[in-house]
Design a protein around this motif. Sequence first.
Motif, short mmCIF file in Angstrom:
data_model
loop_
_atom_site.label_atom_id
_atom_site.label_comp_id
_atom_site.label_asym_id
_atom_site.label_seq_id
_atom_site.Cartn_x
_atom_site.Cartn_y
_atom_site.Cartn_z
N CYS A 193 0.84 -1.21 0.00
CA CYS A 193 0.00 0.00 0.00
C CYS A 193 0.87 1.25 0.00
O CYS A 193 0.68 2.16 0.82
N LEU A 194 1.81 1.32 -0.92
CA LEU A 194 2.72 2.46 -1.04
C LEU A 194 1.96 3.69 -1.52
O LEU A 194 1.35 3.67 -2.59
N PRO A 195 1.96 4.79 -0.75
CA PRO A 195 1.28 6.01 -1.21
C PRO A 195 1.81 6.47 -2.57
O PRO A 195 3.00 6.33 -2.87
N GLY A 196 0.90 7.03 -3.37
CA GLY A 196 1.26 7.44 -4.71
C GLY A 196 1.75 8.88 -4.77
O GLY A 196 2.21 9.45 -3.78
N THR A 197 1.64 9.47 -5.94
CA THR A 197 2.18 10.79 -6.19
C THR A 197 1.41 11.87 -5.44
O THR A 197 0.26 11.68 -5.04
N GLY A 198 2.08 13.01 -5.23
CA GLY A 198 1.50 14.10 -4.45
C GLY A 198 0.87 15.15 -5.33
O GLY A 198 0.22 14.85 -6.33
N GLY A 199 1.06 16.41 -4.96
CA GLY A 199 0.52 17.50 -5.75
C GLY A 199 -1.00 17.47 -5.79
O GLY A 199 -1.67 17.33 -4.77
N ALA A 200 -1.54 17.57 -7.00
CA ALA A 200 -2.99 17.61 -7.17
C ALA A 200 -3.68 16.31 -6.80
O ALA A 200 -4.91 16.28 -6.63
N ASP A 201 -2.90 15.23 -6.65
CA ASP A 201 -3.51 13.94 -6.29
C ASP A 201 -3.79 13.83 -4.80
O ASP A 201 -4.54 12.94 -4.36
N LEU A 202 -3.21 14.71 -3.97
CA LEU A 202 -3.43 14.66 -2.53
C LEU A 202 -4.76 15.31 -2.16
O LEU A 202 -5.17 16.30 -2.76
N SER A 203 -5.41 14.75 -1.17
CA SER A 203 -6.61 15.38 -0.61
C SER A 203 -6.19 16.60 0.21
O SER A 203 -5.02 16.73 0.59
N PRO A 204 -7.11 17.51 0.50
CA PRO A 204 -6.76 18.65 1.37
C PRO A 204 -6.19 18.20 2.72
O PRO A 204 -5.29 18.83 3.25
N LEU A 205 -6.71 17.10 3.26
CA LEU A 205 -6.21 16.56 4.52
C LEU A 205 -4.73 16.21 4.40
O LEU A 205 -3.91 16.60 5.25
N ALA A 206 -4.39 15.45 3.36
CA ALA A 206 -3.00 15.05 3.17
C ALA A 206 -2.10 16.23 2.86
O ALA A 206 -0.97 16.31 3.35
N ALA A 207 -2.58 17.16 2.03
CA ALA A 207 -1.77 18.32 1.67
C ALA A 207 -1.43 19.16 2.89
O ALA A 207 -0.34 19.74 2.98
N ARG A 208 -2.34 19.18 3.87
CA ARG A 208 -2.10 19.99 5.07
C ARG A 208 -1.18 19.29 6.07
O ARG A 208 -0.25 19.90 6.59
N TYR A 209 -1.44 18.01 6.30
CA TYR A 209 -0.74 17.32 7.38
C TYR A 209 0.41 16.42 6.90
O TYR A 209 1.31 16.10 7.68
N PHE A 210 0.37 16.01 5.65
CA PHE A 210 1.39 15.09 5.14
C PHE A 210 1.96 15.57 3.80
O PHE A 210 1.95 14.83 2.81
N PRO A 211 2.46 16.79 3.73
CA PRO A 211 2.95 17.31 2.45
C PRO A 211 4.14 16.52 1.92
O PRO A 211 4.43 16.59 0.71
N PHE A 212 4.82 15.77 2.77
CA PHE A 212 5.96 14.96 2.34
C PHE A 212 5.51 13.73 1.55
O PHE A 212 6.35 13.01 1.01
N MET A 213 4.21 13.47 1.50
CA MET A 213 3.73 12.37 0.67
C MET A 213 3.66 12.83 -0.77
O MET A 213 2.61 12.86 -1.41
N SER A 214 4.81 13.22 -1.27
CA SER A 214 4.97 13.68 -2.65
C SER A 214 6.22 13.02 -3.21
O SER A 214 7.27 13.66 -3.34
N PRO A 215 6.12 11.73 -3.52
CA PRO A 215 7.32 11.00 -3.93
C PRO A 215 7.67 11.18 -5.39
O PRO A 215 6.82 11.46 -6.24
N ASP A 216 8.94 11.02 -5.65
CA ASP A 216 9.44 10.89 -7.02
C ASP A 216 10.05 9.50 -7.12
O ASP A 216 10.94 9.15 -6.35
N PHE A 217 9.55 8.70 -8.05
CA PHE A 217 9.95 7.30 -8.14
C PHE A 217 11.00 7.02 -9.22
O PHE A 217 11.37 5.86 -9.43
N ALA A 218 11.49 8.06 -9.88
CA ALA A 218 12.36 7.85 -11.03
C ALA A 218 13.64 7.10 -10.69
O ALA A 218 14.18 6.36 -11.53
#
Length: 310
Positions: A175-200
């Motif tokens: 259950c690896l969290p996916g990409t951030g930015g526009a894909d994050l909910s307002p909840l995640a964008a506020r409390y978990f902004p680091f959930m914005s991975p780059d997988f390259a």
Amino acid sequence: MSDTTSADGSNDSTAPVISVSPIALAAPDRGQELRVRVTAPTTGHNLPVVVFSHGMTLSMDDYAPLAGFWAARGFVVVQPTHLDSLGLLPDDPRTPLVWRIRADDLTGVLDQLDTVEAGVPGLAGRIDHQRIAVAGHSWGAQTASTLVGARVVDADGTPGESMRDSRVRAAVLLCLPGTGGADLSPLAARYFPFMSPDFAELKTPSLMVAGDHDQSPLTLRGPDWFTDGYRLSPGATDLLTLFGAEHGLGGIQGSHDTRTTDECPERVAVVQHATLAYLRTALGIDDDAWPTVRRSLAADVDPLGRIDSK
């Protein structure tokens, strides 16, 4: 087969297991010592290691269905308890960096494997320091992914520093969290902004596991958010998708966590056997283990999931 042994040298055999906690590891920049649980077979030598990162609010005492299963079949499983599960306050100066401290916890375990060995009666001299994997569930999967090349995107949109650890040869990311930015909910964008991975740069061989009914409050997308790591990283060789599974994948957290809403022992068994087989093949223990599981699942007339490979 290598000379790694379990109870009788076969994949199907099980060994008696010992579990010891807490073992305290030094962590001078963390604010408090790092405590871990170690679960290991009482027999066998050249034992590979899995360092497991737990999900939010959980601890080293969870995920017994995985830790015990892997250990009984020849693995040493080390589970740290991260700071976010120890009552870290919002105004604690460590809070904004807790995602980074989590990764440091895993690296700290690898740095102190000798201390880990010494803390478990009878384990000294039996670990194979050349066969190391990381694993994790949910936030823990993101934590583990940083050691195999994933990076956290900075506020300016560029990937941050690499925390990849060359000692790690494989990963299992549940259950690896996916990409951030526009894909994050307002909840995640506020409390978990680091959930914005780059997988390259995630290039280490990795198995992703996702549930096709995993509706997360962290994303505006659906369950396919948890497959981004497979689609976007060159090292994600395989994706196991479990049919009907939600975030608990049937209950891999174990009995301590009562939030599992899709309890299913059969689904947990698929995760157990598939992850074990992947680890055995990815670490060079048994080249046939993972192909055998793939063929078996594909041949099942009523499968609980499917495996995609690339």
